[in-house]
Design a protein around this motif. Structure first.
Motif, PDB file in Angstrom:
ATOM      1  N   HIS A 214      -6.350  15.741  -6.085  1.00 24.14           N
ATOM      2  CA  HIS A 214      -6.968  14.427  -5.368  1.00 24.14           C
ATOM      3  C   HIS A 214      -6.753  13.493  -5.185  1.00 24.14           C
ATOM      4  CE1 HIS A 214     -10.739  17.250  -5.983  1.00 24.14           C
ATOM      5  NE2 HIS A 214     -11.075  17.362  -6.845  1.00 24.14           N
ATOM      6  N   ASP A 215      -5.824  13.042  -5.623  1.00 22.29           N
ATOM      7  CA  ASP A 215      -4.689  11.803  -5.456  1.00 22.29           C
ATOM      8  C   ASP A 215      -4.344  11.836  -4.189  1.00 22.29           C
ATOM      9  OD1 ASP A 215      -3.877   9.931  -6.022  1.00 22.29           O
ATOM     10  OD2 ASP A 215      -1.567  10.864  -7.099  1.00 22.29           O
ATOM     11  N   SER A 216      -4.747  11.867  -2.825  1.00 19.63           N
ATOM     12  CA  SER A 216      -4.748  11.578  -1.541  1.00 19.63           C
ATOM     13  C   SER A 216      -5.251  10.265  -0.704  1.00 19.63           C
ATOM     14  CB  SER A 216      -4.963  12.620  -0.613  1.00 19.63           C
ATOM     15  OG  SER A 216      -6.016  13.359  -0.428  1.00 19.63           O
ATOM     16  N   ARG A 217      -4.891   9.452  -1.872  1.00 17.87           N
ATOM     17  CA  ARG A 217      -5.665   8.278  -1.623  1.00 17.87           C
ATOM     18  C   ARG A 217      -4.574   7.388  -0.983  1.00 17.87           C
ATOM     19  NH1 ARG A 217      -6.648   9.210  -6.695  1.00 17.87           N
ATOM     20  NH2 ARG A 217      -6.578   7.079  -8.042  1.00 17.87           N
ATOM     21  N   PHE A 218      -5.488   6.065  -0.111  1.00 14.25           N
ATOM     22  CA  PHE A 218      -4.482   4.549  -0.766  1.00 14.25           C
ATOM     23  C   PHE A 218      -4.415   3.879  -2.145  1.00 14.25           C
ATOM     24  CE2 PHE A 218      -4.693   5.147   3.376  1.00 14.25           C
ATOM     25  CZ  PHE A 218      -3.308   4.915   4.522  1.00 14.25           C
ATOM     26  N   ASN A 219      -3.026   3.875  -2.642  1.00 17.28           N
ATOM     27  CA  ASN A 219      -2.937   2.761  -3.616  1.00 17.28           C
ATOM     28  C   ASN A 219      -2.551   1.800  -3.874  1.00 17.28           C
ATOM     29  OD1 ASN A 219      -4.156   4.555  -5.760  1.00 17.28           O
ATOM     30  ND2 ASN A 219      -2.480   5.796  -4.978  1.00 17.28           N
TER      31      ASN A 219
ATOM     32  N   PHE B 181       0.883  -1.260  -0.076  1.00 18.94           N
ATOM     33  CA  PHE B 181       0.069  -0.216  -0.003  1.00 18.94           C
ATOM     34  C   PHE B 181       1.038   1.050   0.334  1.00 18.94           C
ATOM     35  CE2 PHE B 181      -2.911  -3.144   2.081  1.00 18.94           C
ATOM     36  CZ  PHE B 181      -3.863  -2.975   0.547  1.00 18.94           C
ATOM     37  N   CYS B 182       0.694   2.455  -0.604  1.00 21.01           N
ATOM     38  CA  CYS B 182       0.876   3.650  -1.224  1.00 21.01           C
ATOM     39  C   CYS B 182      -0.192   4.361  -0.690  1.00 21.01           C
ATOM     40  CB  CYS B 182       2.011   3.888  -1.603  1.00 21.01           C
ATOM     41  SG  CYS B 182       1.034   3.321  -3.703  1.00 21.01           S
ATOM     42  N   ILE B 183       0.629   5.640  -0.246  1.00 26.11           N
ATOM     43  CA  ILE B 183       0.139   6.889   0.029  1.00 26.11           C
ATOM     44  C   ILE B 183      -0.192   7.868  -1.680  1.00 26.11           C
ATOM     45  CG2 ILE B 183      -0.697   9.256   0.276  1.00 26.11           C
ATOM     46  CD1 ILE B 183       0.153   7.790   3.046  1.00 26.11           C
ATOM     47  N   GLY B 184      -1.200   8.204  -2.348  1.00 24.25           N
ATOM     48  CA  GLY B 184      -1.069   8.904  -3.517  1.00 24.25           C
ATOM     49  C   GLY B 184       0.316  10.455  -2.855  1.00 24.25           C
TER      50      GLY B 184
END
Length: 129
Positions: free
Chosen positions: A70-75, A62-65
């Protein structure tokens, strides 16, 4: 102080004189043959060879945007990591002994030619006073 010392030493090590460079080139093949001799001796002493294989394994985490827009979600992020494995391999010990004799003969030839080449290096690049 320590932060400056290591890069400075690395920089100095990279600054070989033409004489040093020439001498290193003169003994390059000899050093390779000597390493092969040591490896062959170890194989004979063990009774088997060791095969080294490096492969790349992909891990997912898992990494953070980036936080931009709006790319501050988990990926999910993939990253590669080299993994080295060593496996024992059967060898013909008689063939390894013949190879060792051959390498030792080649080492003697290379020692003679390396000495001559080093002498040529000293003539081509006399040490400066």
């Amino acid at each position: 102080m320590k932060k400056l010392l290591v890069p400075s030493l690395m920089l100095l090590a990279a600054c070989a004189t033409p004489l040093e460079t020439c001498k290193q080139s003169a003994v390059k093949d000899l050093r390779i043959v000597q390493a092969l001799i040591e490896d062959t001796k170890a194989t004979i002493d063990r009774g088997y060879a060791v095969q080294t294989e490096t492969r790349t394994v992909i891990y997912t985490n898992f990494c953070i945007g980036t936080g931009i827009g709006h790319d501050s979600r988990f990926n999910f992020c993939n990253y590669s990591h080299p993994v080295t494995t060593k496996t024992p391999v059967a060898v013909d010990l008689d063939q390894e002994k013949r190879k060792l004799i051959s390498l030792q003969q080649k080492e003697m030839e290379l020692k003679r030619s390396s000495r001559l080449q080093e002498q040529k290096c000293e003539l081509q690049h006399p040490p400066s006073a």
